[in-house]
Scaffold this motif. Structure first.
Motif, mmCIF file in Angstrom:
data_model
loop_
_atom_site.group_PDB
_atom_site.id
_atom_site.type_symbol
_atom_site.label_atom_id
_atom_site.label_comp_id
_atom_site.label_asym_id
_atom_site.label_seq_id
_atom_site.Cartn_x
_atom_site.Cartn_y
_atom_site.Cartn_z
ATOM 1 N N GLN A 1 0.824 -0.856 0.116
ATOM 2 C CA GLN A 1 -0.092 -0.328 -0.046
ATOM 3 C C GLN A 1 1.036 0.958 -0.030
ATOM 4 O OE1 GLN A 1 -3.373 0.647 0.224
ATOM 5 N NE2 GLN A 1 -4.094 -1.555 -0.066
ATOM 6 N N THR A 2 2.210 1.116 1.020
ATOM 7 C CA THR A 2 2.955 2.245 1.199
ATOM 8 C C THR A 2 3.626 2.448 -0.305
ATOM 9 O OG1 THR A 2 3.153 2.217 2.821
ATOM 10 C CG2 THR A 2 4.511 3.720 2.597
ATOM 11 N N TYR A 3 4.152 1.142 -0.983
ATOM 12 C CA TYR A 3 4.930 1.744 -1.890
ATOM 13 C C TYR A 3 4.187 2.244 -2.895
ATOM 14 C CZ TYR A 3 7.219 -0.306 -6.494
ATOM 15 O OH TYR A 3 7.687 -0.616 -7.872
ATOM 16 N N CYS A 4 2.740 1.427 -3.608
ATOM 17 C CA CYS A 4 2.072 2.062 -4.289
ATOM 18 C C CYS A 4 1.471 3.627 -4.400
ATOM 19 C CB CYS A 4 0.575 0.850 -4.662
ATOM 20 S SG CYS A 4 1.020 -0.466 -5.397
ATOM 21 N N VAL A 5 1.104 4.020 -2.935
ATOM 22 C CA VAL A 5 0.923 5.211 -2.920
ATOM 23 C C VAL A 5 1.985 6.151 -3.197
ATOM 24 C CG1 VAL A 5 0.566 7.215 -0.712
ATOM 25 C CG2 VAL A 5 -1.086 4.739 -1.184
ATOM 26 N N ASP B 1 4.333 9.504 -9.218
ATOM 27 C CA ASP B 1 3.665 10.339 -10.243
ATOM 28 C C ASP B 1 3.235 12.212 -11.018
ATOM 29 O OD1 ASP B 1 2.423 9.440 -13.118
ATOM 30 O OD2 ASP B 1 0.846 9.517 -12.398
ATOM 31 N N GLN B 2 2.366 12.342 -9.694
ATOM 32 C CA GLN B 2 2.300 13.375 -9.373
ATOM 33 C C GLN B 2 2.824 14.606 -9.214
ATOM 34 O OE1 GLN B 2 -0.766 13.405 -6.199
ATOM 35 N NE2 GLN B 2 -2.776 12.528 -7.401
ATOM 36 N N ALA B 3 4.281 14.452 -8.327
ATOM 37 C CA ALA B 3 5.142 15.093 -8.443
ATOM 38 C C ALA B 3 6.456 15.742 -9.511
ATOM 39 C CB ALA B 3 6.327 15.315 -7.031
ATOM 40 N N PHE B 4 6.354 15.113 -10.675
ATOM 41 C CA PHE B 4 6.773 15.115 -11.599
ATOM 42 C C PHE B 4 5.889 15.114 -13.323
ATOM 43 C CE2 PHE B 4 10.213 12.321 -9.055
ATOM 44 C CZ PHE B 4 10.609 13.702 -9.333
ATOM 45 N N ASN B 5 4.910 15.051 -12.367
ATOM 46 C CA ASN B 5 3.878 15.840 -13.578
ATOM 47 C C ASN B 5 2.650 16.726 -13.624
ATOM 48 O OD1 ASN B 5 3.865 13.521 -15.941
ATOM 49 N ND2 ASN B 5 3.989 12.412 -15.151
ATOM 50 N N SER C 1 2.171 18.550 -10.305
ATOM 51 C CA SER C 1 1.895 18.959 -8.800
ATOM 52 C C SER C 1 3.191 18.344 -7.966
ATOM 53 C CB SER C 1 1.132 17.967 -8.648
ATOM 54 O OG SER C 1 -0.192 18.295 -9.233
ATOM 55 N N PRO C 2 4.459 19.552 -8.710
ATOM 56 C CA PRO C 2 5.647 19.274 -7.930
ATOM 57 C C PRO C 2 5.278 19.802 -5.694
ATOM 58 C CG PRO C 2 5.249 21.413 -8.750
ATOM 59 C CD PRO C 2 4.609 20.553 -9.509
ATOM 60 N N LYS C 3 4.975 20.078 -5.775
ATOM 61 C CA LYS C 3 4.166 20.067 -3.827
ATOM 62 C C LYS C 3 4.792 18.411 -3.435
ATOM 63 C CE LYS C 3 3.473 24.796 -3.862
ATOM 64 N NZ LYS C 3 2.460 25.930 -3.511
ATOM 65 N N LYS C 4 3.755 18.079 -4.672
ATOM 66 C CA LYS C 4 3.567 16.579 -3.767
ATOM 67 C C LYS C 4 5.286 15.973 -3.362
ATOM 68 C CE LYS C 4 -0.517 15.915 -4.519
ATOM 69 N NZ LYS C 4 -1.615 14.806 -4.107
ATOM 70 N N LEU C 5 6.024 16.185 -4.151
ATOM 71 C CA LEU C 5 7.276 15.620 -3.661
ATOM 72 C C LEU C 5 7.740 15.620 -2.548
ATOM 73 C CD1 LEU C 5 9.919 14.271 -5.740
ATOM 74 C CD2 LEU C 5 10.973 16.231 -5.421
ATOM 75 N N GLY C 6 7.791 16.545 -1.182
ATOM 76 C CA GLY C 6 7.421 16.511 -0.220
ATOM 77 C C GLY C 6 6.643 15.153 0.915
ATOM 78 N N ALA C 7 5.668 15.123 -0.009
ATOM 79 C CA ALA C 7 5.073 13.882 0.748
ATOM 80 C C ALA C 7 5.579 12.653 0.401
ATOM 81 C CB ALA C 7 3.478 13.566 0.092
ATOM 82 N N ALA C 8 5.412 12.561 -0.949
ATOM 83 C CA ALA C 8 6.566 11.723 -1.224
ATOM 84 C C ALA C 8 7.917 11.117 -0.586
ATOM 85 C CB ALA C 8 6.881 11.704 -2.832
ATOM 86 N N THR C 9 8.598 12.282 -0.122
ATOM 87 C CA THR C 9 10.227 12.187 0.166
ATOM 88 C C THR C 9 9.926 11.410 1.957
ATOM 89 O OG1 THR C 9 11.110 13.246 -0.649
ATOM 90 C CG2 THR C 9 12.130 13.525 1.017
ATOM 91 N N GLY C 10 8.498 11.899 2.353
ATOM 92 C CA GLY C 10 8.736 11.487 3.693
ATOM 93 C C GLY C 10 7.471 9.797 3.370
ATOM 94 N N MET C 11 7.224 9.851 2.364
ATOM 95 C CA MET C 11 6.825 8.337 2.341
ATOM 96 C C MET C 11 7.958 7.375 2.047
ATOM 97 S SD MET C 11 3.599 6.952 2.081
ATOM 98 C CE MET C 11 2.604 8.099 2.356
ATOM 99 N N MET C 12 9.223 7.812 1.426
ATOM 100 C CA MET C 12 10.171 6.770 1.429
ATOM 101 C C MET C 12 10.126 6.251 2.698
ATOM 102 S SD MET C 12 12.476 9.073 -1.574
ATOM 103 C CE MET C 12 11.332 8.890 -3.239
ATOM 104 N N TYR C 13 10.583 6.984 3.549
ATOM 105 C CA TYR C 13 10.924 7.031 4.829
ATOM 106 C C TYR C 13 9.976 5.875 5.413
ATOM 107 C CZ TYR C 13 14.532 9.956 4.860
ATOM 108 O OH TYR C 13 15.827 11.363 4.875
ATOM 109 N N ALA C 14 9.211 6.041 5.389
ATOM 110 C CA ALA C 14 7.489 4.944 5.882
ATOM 111 C C ALA C 14 8.254 3.789 5.216
ATOM 112 C CB ALA C 14 6.682 5.361 5.746
ATOM 113 N N LEU C 15 8.364 3.935 3.771
ATOM 114 C CA LEU C 15 8.710 2.789 3.058
ATOM 115 C C LEU C 15 9.600 1.918 3.946
ATOM 116 C CD1 LEU C 15 7.448 1.008 0.665
ATOM 117 C CD2 LEU C 15 9.256 2.245 -1.042
ATOM 118 N N LYS C 16 11.300 2.537 3.917
ATOM 119 C CA LYS C 16 12.751 1.875 4.620
ATOM 120 C C LYS C 16 12.119 1.159 5.616
ATOM 121 C CE LYS C 16 16.546 3.134 5.383
ATOM 122 N NZ LYS C 16 17.354 3.773 6.199
ATOM 123 N N ALA C 17 11.279 2.076 6.278
ATOM 124 C CA ALA C 17 11.072 1.649 7.795
ATOM 125 C C ALA C 17 10.042 -0.344 8.005
ATOM 126 C CB ALA C 17 9.419 2.295 8.950
#
Length: 86
Positions: A25-29, A35-39, A41-57
């Motif tokens: 679920q986390t991976y697909c979010v 996808d949104q950040a690079f197409n 909605s660049p402001k979504k990159l911050g949320a994506a970065t946080g999600m990467m840390y959650a995915l790592k854990a």
């Protein structure tokens, strides 16, 4: 870590399968956010970065879970359709 893991390797409701489903679920979010950040909605990159840390854990937690035969569990990286995201 056991190679080539799939959700189907563990019974529905088992702790490892639940953790793998949550990872997926986390991976697909994360994929959706990137996808949104690079197409447009660049402001979504911050949320994506946080999600990467959650995915790592989540991945590290799975790789610490014994899975039999001297191996550990791990992420399956199975795609979850966006409408299925929690």
């Amino acid at each position: 870590m056991r190679p080539n893991q799939r959700l189907a390797d563990h019974p529905v409701g088992s702790p490892i399968r639940i953790a793998q489903e949550e990872f997926n679920q986390t991976y697909c979010v994360l994929l959706h956010l990137l996808d949104q950040a690079f197409n447009g909605s660049p402001k979504k990159l911050g949320a994506a970065t946080g999600m990467m840390y959650a995915l790592k854990a989540q991945a590290q937690g799975l790789m610490e879970a014994p899975d039999g035969d001297g191996t550990t569990a791990g992420p399956t990286f199975e795609y979850v359709e966006p409408e299925s995201h929690r």
